[in-house]
Design an enzyme around this catalytic site. Sequence first.
Site, PDB file in Angstrom:
ATOM      1  N   HIS A   1       0.853  -1.190   0.000  1.00 45.90           N
ATOM      2  CA  HIS A   1       0.000   0.000   0.000  1.00 45.90           C
ATOM      3  C   HIS A   1       0.889   1.240   0.000  1.00 45.90           C
ATOM      4  O   HIS A   1       2.113   1.135   0.161  1.00 45.90           O
ATOM      5  CB  HIS A   1      -0.981  -0.015   1.169  1.00 45.90           C
ATOM      6  CG  HIS A   1      -0.361   0.052   2.526  1.00 45.90           C
ATOM      7  ND1 HIS A   1       0.448  -0.943   3.038  1.00 45.90           N
ATOM      8  CD2 HIS A   1      -0.423   1.008   3.503  1.00 45.90           C
ATOM      9  CE1 HIS A   1       0.830  -0.623   4.262  1.00 45.90           C
ATOM     10  NE2 HIS A   1       0.331   0.562   4.562  1.00 45.90           N
TER      11      HIS A   1
ATOM     12  N   ASP B   1       5.539   4.827   5.122  1.00 50.56           N
ATOM     13  CA  ASP B   1       6.495   3.907   5.738  1.00 50.56           C
ATOM     14  C   ASP B   1       6.681   2.638   4.928  1.00 50.56           C
ATOM     15  O   ASP B   1       7.512   1.796   5.272  1.00 50.56           O
ATOM     16  CB  ASP B   1       6.086   3.581   7.183  1.00 50.56           C
ATOM     17  CG  ASP B   1       4.703   2.979   7.297  1.00 50.56           C
ATOM     18  OD1 ASP B   1       3.791   3.440   6.590  1.00 50.56           O
ATOM     19  OD2 ASP B   1       4.521   2.052   8.124  1.00 50.56           O
ATOM     20  N   HIS B   2       5.932   2.512   3.826  1.00 49.32           N
ATOM     21  CA  HIS B   2       6.068   1.349   2.950  1.00 49.32           C
ATOM     22  C   HIS B   2       6.599   1.710   1.561  1.00 49.32           C
ATOM     23  O   HIS B   2       6.952   0.810   0.799  1.00 49.32           O
ATOM     24  CB  HIS B   2       4.726   0.635   2.811  1.00 49.32           C
ATOM     25  CG  HIS B   2       4.243   0.019   4.086  1.00 49.32           C
ATOM     26  ND1 HIS B   2       4.289  -1.340   4.338  1.00 49.32           N
ATOM     27  CD2 HIS B   2       3.726   0.584   5.197  1.00 49.32           C
ATOM     28  CE1 HIS B   2       3.803  -1.579   5.562  1.00 49.32           C
ATOM     29  NE2 HIS B   2       3.457  -0.425   6.092  1.00 49.32           N
TER      30      HIS B   2
ATOM     31  N   HIS C   1       1.117   3.976   1.951  1.00 50.82           N
ATOM     32  CA  HIS C   1       1.533   4.750   3.117  1.00 50.82           C
ATOM     33  C   HIS C   1       3.058   4.923   3.080  1.00 50.82           C
ATOM     34  O   HIS C   1       3.797   4.022   2.660  1.00 50.82           O
ATOM     35  CB  HIS C   1       1.101   4.056   4.406  1.00 50.82           C
ATOM     36  CG  HIS C   1      -0.295   4.408   4.810  1.00 50.82           C
ATOM     37  ND1 HIS C   1      -1.080   3.596   5.603  1.00 50.82           N
ATOM     38  CD2 HIS C   1      -1.076   5.505   4.537  1.00 50.82           C
ATOM     39  CE1 HIS C   1      -2.259   4.169   5.797  1.00 50.82           C
ATOM     40  NE2 HIS C   1      -2.282   5.318   5.156  1.00 50.82           N
TER      41      HIS C   1
ATOM     42  N   ASP D   1      -0.473  -3.965   5.832  1.00 52.92           N
ATOM     43  CA  ASP D   1      -1.149  -3.568   7.065  1.00 52.92           C
ATOM     44  C   ASP D   1      -2.624  -3.951   6.976  1.00 52.92           C
ATOM     45  O   ASP D   1      -3.268  -3.741   5.944  1.00 52.92           O
ATOM     46  CB  ASP D   1      -1.037  -2.058   7.258  1.00 52.92           C
ATOM     47  CG  ASP D   1       0.392  -1.610   7.504  1.00 52.92           C
ATOM     48  OD1 ASP D   1       1.291  -2.458   7.475  1.00 52.92           O
ATOM     49  OD2 ASP D   1       0.581  -0.399   7.731  1.00 52.92           O
TER      50      ASP D   1
END
Length: 316
Positions: free
Chosen positions: A63, A67-68, A65, A211
């Site tokens: 995804h 932090d990914h 976001h 997540d």
Amino acid sequence: MELYFLGTNAGVPTLQRNVTSIGLRMLDERRALWLFDCGEGTQHQILSSPLKLSKLEKIFITHLHGDHVFGLPGLLSSRAYQGGTTPLTLYGPPGTERMVSTAMELSQSRINYELTIVEHTGGKIFEDDSFIVESELLEHRIDSYGYRITEKDRPGSLDSARLAEYGLKPGPLFGRLKRGETITLEDGTLVRPEDVLGTPKRGKIITILGDTRPCDHVRTLAQDADVLVHEATFMHDLADTAHEYYHSTAQEAAEAARASNVGQLILTHFSSRYKDEEQLRPLLEEAQELFPNTLLAIEHQLIPLASWKEYNPVAD
């Protein structure tokens, strides 16, 4: 196949852990590296690892976001300087191409290798002679996907006694039989692969989730997998917080592993409130109460992947 965790933290990096990225090294299977997510600092983590960007074949994004994915532009830009000149395919949810192309255009970055971006909304997203990769939508604040990597069954070992009966000696014909070809001997005898090969070797199944809250598609992706990589952002005493932020607890990850009949569970994506391995141990213990074959993902630790039966030697 081996897993290598380049980042195990949720949200933001800390002095102890980086944000999410996982390497799946398949040197024996295809002499390649696959990467799952690419949080900020991933390329720096790779420099301190045995992983080689020259072997990087595919990147799968769960995804969008930060932090990914915030490590993607840097890694894609510098890959060639580390020997990565072969074609690279990037898979991700809708928006992946716009994010990457915008970053590359505005930074005037140039790459000298073929980059293909495949956006998907689940289903079968890749298949060749050796592997199938499938994806399903999970339950998160934005579209987040999990991936199921299935290694196709491999031919069994050649039966030396049966080969001797046919008068066959080591050479090119062995390779043809292993590849599934029928051969014809000088006297006209047909030798089929099934005549001289043992039982096919079951390929491994690896499930790597983005997540997610607990949801039905977790089990779809993880059913009978040899290894399940599942987020465990919080301990279960913070289950309400986990639910509010669309995450899972260590206990919920273990419940999913048990319900899905997996071989081994690996926990990752830990809240920064858990500072070190000592503070993470209660998450491990919480999961192991329900599912004993559980590990904590530790950064810069290479984890060889065994089969389901090796994780469960007394099971049928």
